[in-house]
Design an enzyme around this catalytic site. Structure first.
Site, mmCIF file in Angstrom:
data_model
loop_
_atom_site.group_PDB
_atom_site.id
_atom_site.type_symbol
_atom_site.label_atom_id
_atom_site.label_comp_id
_atom_site.label_asym_id
_atom_site.label_seq_id
_atom_site.Cartn_x
_atom_site.Cartn_y
_atom_site.Cartn_z
ATOM 1 N N LYS A 185 50.873 19.209 56.755
ATOM 2 C CA LYS A 185 49.788 20.121 57.095
ATOM 3 C C LYS A 185 50.361 21.521 57.284
ATOM 4 C CE LYS A 185 47.860 21.863 60.517
ATOM 5 N NZ LYS A 185 47.540 23.152 59.873
ATOM 6 N N GLU A 261 59.707 21.439 67.377
ATOM 7 C CA GLU A 261 60.526 22.650 67.203
ATOM 8 C C GLU A 261 59.663 23.806 67.657
ATOM 9 O OE1 GLU A 261 63.623 22.723 66.157
ATOM 10 O OE2 GLU A 261 63.795 20.648 65.506
ATOM 11 N N CYS A 295 61.411 32.079 65.140
ATOM 12 C CA CYS A 295 61.577 31.434 66.451
ATOM 13 C C CYS A 295 62.941 31.731 67.061
ATOM 14 C CB CYS A 295 61.384 29.936 66.302
ATOM 15 S SG CYS A 295 62.429 29.236 65.013
ATOM 16 N N GLU A 395 57.865 34.680 74.944
ATOM 17 C CA GLU A 395 58.061 34.921 73.514
ATOM 18 C C GLU A 395 56.948 35.850 73.025
ATOM 19 O OE1 GLU A 395 57.040 31.843 70.593
ATOM 20 O OE2 GLU A 395 59.001 32.177 69.683
HETATM 21 P P1 NAD Z 1 51.037 27.411 66.106
HETATM 22 O O1 NAD Z 1 51.496 26.543 67.222
HETATM 23 O O2 NAD Z 1 49.852 28.256 66.313
HETATM 24 O O3 NAD Z 1 50.722 26.537 64.806
HETATM 25 C C1 NAD Z 1 51.693 25.707 64.190
HETATM 26 C C2 NAD Z 1 50.983 24.661 63.351
HETATM 27 O O4 NAD Z 1 50.229 23.808 64.212
HETATM 28 C C3 NAD Z 1 49.983 25.215 62.335
HETATM 29 O O5 NAD Z 1 50.014 24.408 61.184
HETATM 30 C C4 NAD Z 1 48.655 25.064 63.071
HETATM 31 O O6 NAD Z 1 47.552 25.008 62.197
HETATM 32 C C5 NAD Z 1 48.865 23.748 63.793
HETATM 33 N N1 NAD Z 1 48.068 23.555 65.010
HETATM 34 C C6 NAD Z 1 47.457 24.498 65.761
HETATM 35 N N2 NAD Z 1 46.840 23.904 66.826
HETATM 36 C C7 NAD Z 1 47.098 22.577 66.734
HETATM 37 C C8 NAD Z 1 46.764 21.448 67.533
HETATM 38 N N3 NAD Z 1 46.067 21.570 68.655
HETATM 39 N N4 NAD Z 1 47.202 20.230 67.160
HETATM 40 C C9 NAD Z 1 47.962 20.083 66.042
HETATM 41 N N5 NAD Z 1 48.302 21.114 65.238
HETATM 42 C C10 NAD Z 1 47.885 22.349 65.582
HETATM 43 O O7 NAD Z 1 52.308 28.284 65.691
HETATM 44 P P2 NAD Z 1 52.394 29.436 64.582
HETATM 45 O O8 NAD Z 1 51.713 30.662 65.109
HETATM 46 O O9 NAD Z 1 52.005 28.904 63.259
HETATM 47 O O10 NAD Z 1 53.973 29.686 64.537
HETATM 48 C C11 NAD Z 1 54.628 30.520 65.428
HETATM 49 C C12 NAD Z 1 55.307 29.723 66.526
HETATM 50 O O11 NAD Z 1 56.145 28.733 65.943
HETATM 51 C C13 NAD Z 1 56.225 30.566 67.399
HETATM 52 O O12 NAD Z 1 56.066 30.192 68.746
HETATM 53 C C14 NAD Z 1 57.617 30.197 66.901
HETATM 54 O O13 NAD Z 1 58.641 30.396 67.857
HETATM 55 C C15 NAD Z 1 57.433 28.761 66.555
HETATM 56 N N6 NAD Z 1 58.440 28.340 65.579
HETATM 57 C C16 NAD Z 1 59.442 27.486 65.977
HETATM 58 C C17 NAD Z 1 60.430 27.120 65.080
HETATM 59 C C18 NAD Z 1 61.557 26.183 65.488
HETATM 60 O O14 NAD Z 1 62.208 25.632 64.605
HETATM 61 N N7 NAD Z 1 61.821 25.992 66.763
HETATM 62 C C19 NAD Z 1 60.413 27.598 63.773
HETATM 63 C C20 NAD Z 1 59.368 28.460 63.396
HETATM 64 C C21 NAD Z 1 58.381 28.809 64.303
#
Ligand code: NAD
Length: 506
Positions: A185, A261, A295, A395
């Site tokens: 997804k 992650e 991240c 963050e």
């Molecule tokens: P997000 O949490 O908003 O969304 C991530 C994914 O989860 C998307 O596909 C989104 O559609 C889905 N999602 C949203 N709500 C959900 C729910 N309730 N249940 C299941 N899935 C859901 O994050 P984002 O804005 O896409 O990405 C940025 C964040 O990701 C930052 O906090 C960043 O630090 C983190 N990040 C972490 C890593 C790592 O490896 N640690 C890598 C990249 C990004």
């Protein structure tokens, strides 16, 4: 400009077929720089999750992939990779048009790195041992014991927008290599390269139907439906810590296996003996790549007091010279934030920090002269903060670097570790022994010494504390997609010697 429909389907992929959402609904993917719609995709919901989960379960249980030999699976995946490499010519453009990455970044980093990490994961999968011998035991009587690994089953892989293809492949490659069926997804903000990858996989016809599925949608409800679905055995999620917490709650009912992650607030420690030419550029690379929306970005910089003024002067001058603009223009170093909401959140945080005494040394607002409607924020450096301020703790996920001065090594380590997060960290020094000594004390999943962002397909990546659970990449990342079974084999011990049975029967 390239039309995305030439490169990737505007449909989801379930059970080996392309299609629209059961509801017929769609959502738009928007270019954050221009705010133009670049693709319209199915707005999948619970019915589509059901279809994908049933297809993945059927495929797993049929065994055409899950029980084929490891060697054969790896051979097939490397053949798929070969076709993906040939098909990937336009993928960098797709991600520059949707996620706001500069074309420089997607061309030079995202796409080649994603494919290389795929290769490394599959290659390492060849050496995963599916059977591990254990020591003989004679307690309570002699038995032969070993461990058998097996795939977990159906894995839901939830991907963020900021580094879409690499993060997707960090999950897809090990999950498939270990024999699982998967449902991917992507984020609604940047799903295009993942759909292009799916198209290339489909073109090979090498995976049995239902092993690989991709759902698209803009609503958090889609991810939630995947997390709670009874046919999904494991969720691998990358995204914000806030969403990760929700997923842990949602997964609790079915005790689903979860790897997370999550976010970070990584500390970058510059020692008094650092090579400043490298440390200044490396600090800027570590924090402003992709507008700070990575991240592992080094968002808290601790500079030794003896070099502070010179370091700051050089850092601010260089940050101010970075070109902010259209991500498709090869001269742009910095593209737009993902959306207006991010701009509002980040500038509100800067305003609060300033009201608490922080000084903005450069940036802090939209640069002049950009004729695109996207949310552009100039690279921003602030100092004069205190560690309790939220700008030092939360963050921001934008191009903001907080710089602080330090004098004692033990104190700077304590300050670096004073965070809810523990994803990455860095140390800049000419003295490697001293740098390693500090690295060993940082409570983070990765530490770079005299470098940043060099995520390595052979090494585990993931977080301490609220930065996550589990690891991706390297051998550790492969094993996250396996179950472990202990098999005990009796050695023909006569009944009279089996005294343990007599605890009940004697
Ligand atoms: P997000 O949490 O908003 O969304 C991530 C994914 O989860 C998307 O596909 C989104 O559609 C889905 N999602 C949203 N709500 C959900 C729910 N309730 N249940 C299941 N899935 C859901 O994050 P984002 O804005 O896409 O990405 C940025 C964040 O990701 C930052 O906090 C960043 O630090 C983190 N990040 C972490 C890593 C790592 O490896 N640690 C890598 C990249 C990004």
């Amino acid at each position: 400009m390239l039309a995305p429909e030439q490169t990737m389907p505007h449909q989801h992929y379930i059970d080996g077929s392309w299609g629209q959402a059961a509801s017929g609904k769609t959502f738009d993917v928007v270019n954050p720089a221009t705010k133009e719609v670049v693709a319209t995709l199915p707005e999948d919901g619970a019915e589509d999750v059901d279809a994908a989960a049933h297809a993945a379960r059927r495929a797993f249980d049929a065994g055409d992939w899950s029980t084929t030999s490891q060697e054969r699976r790896c051979d097939i995946l490397l053949e798929i990779l070969k076709h993906c490499e040939e098909a990937s010519g336009d993928w960098a453009m797709l991600d520059a048009m949707s996620g706001g990455s500069t074309l420089r970044k997607t061309t030079l980093i995202d796409i080649p790195l994603a494919l290389e990490h795929f290769r490394q994961m599959v290659t390492q999968a060849r050496s995963v041992s599916w059977y591990e011998p254990l020591a003989w035991t004679d307690m309570p009587h002699v038995s032969w014991n070993f461990v058998q690994r097996s795939p977990i089953g159906v894995c839901g892989l939830i991907v963020p927008w900021n580094f879409p293809l690499p993060i997707a492949l960090w999950k897809i490659a090990p999950a498939l290599a270990m024999g699982n069926s998967i449902i991917v997804k992507p984020s609604p903000f940047a799903p295009l390269s993942i759909l292009a990858f799916a198209k290339a996989v489909d073109e090979t016809g090498l995976l049995p139907k239902g092993v690989f599925n991709v759902l698209t949608g803009g609503s958090p409800a889609l991810g939630e439906a995947l997390v709670v679905h009874p046919d999904v055995d494991k969720i691998s999620f990358t995204g914000s810590t806030a969403t990760g917490k929700k997923i842990l709650h949602q997964a609790a009912d079915s005790i689903k296996k979860v790897t997370l992650e999550l976010g970070g607030k990584s500390a970058n420690i510059v020692l008094d003996d650092a090579d400043l030419d490298i440390a200044v550029d490396g600090t800027l690379f570590g924090v402003f790549l992709h507008q700070g929306q990575l991240c592992e970005s080094g968002t808290r910089c601790f500079v030794h007091e003896s070099i502070y003024d010179e370091f700051m002067e050089r850092l601010v001058a260089k940050a101010s010279s970075l070109v902010v603009g259209d991500p498709l223009d090869p001269v742009s170093n910095i593209g737009p934030l993902i959306n207006e909401a991010a701009y509002t959140r980040i500038t509100a945080s800067l305003k609060e920090a300033v009201s608490q005494g922080a000084r903005i040394r450069c940036g802090g607002s939209r640069p002049d002269g950009i004729d695109l409607p996207g949310a552009f924020l100039a690279p921003t450096i602030i100092d004069g903060v205190t560690p309790d301020q939220s700008i030092c703790r939360e963050e921001l996920f934008g191009p903001v670097l907080v710089v602080e001065k330090w004098s004692s090594q033990s104190e700077v380590i304590a300050r670096a570790n004073d965070s809810l997060y523990g994803l990455a960290g860095g140390v800049w020094s000419r003295n490697t022994v001293r740098a390693i000594e500090i690295a060993r004390q940082l409570q983070t999943g990765t530490v770079w010494i005299n470098d940043w962002h060099l995520i390595n397909g052979l090494a585990p990546f993931g977080g301490y504390k609220q930065s996550g659970i589990g690891r991706e990449l390297g051998p550790h990342g492969l094993l996250e997609y396996t179950e472990v079974k202990h098999i005990h084999v009796d050695q023909g011990i006569p009944r009279e010697d089996r005294f343990i049975y007599d605890v009940l029967l004697g």
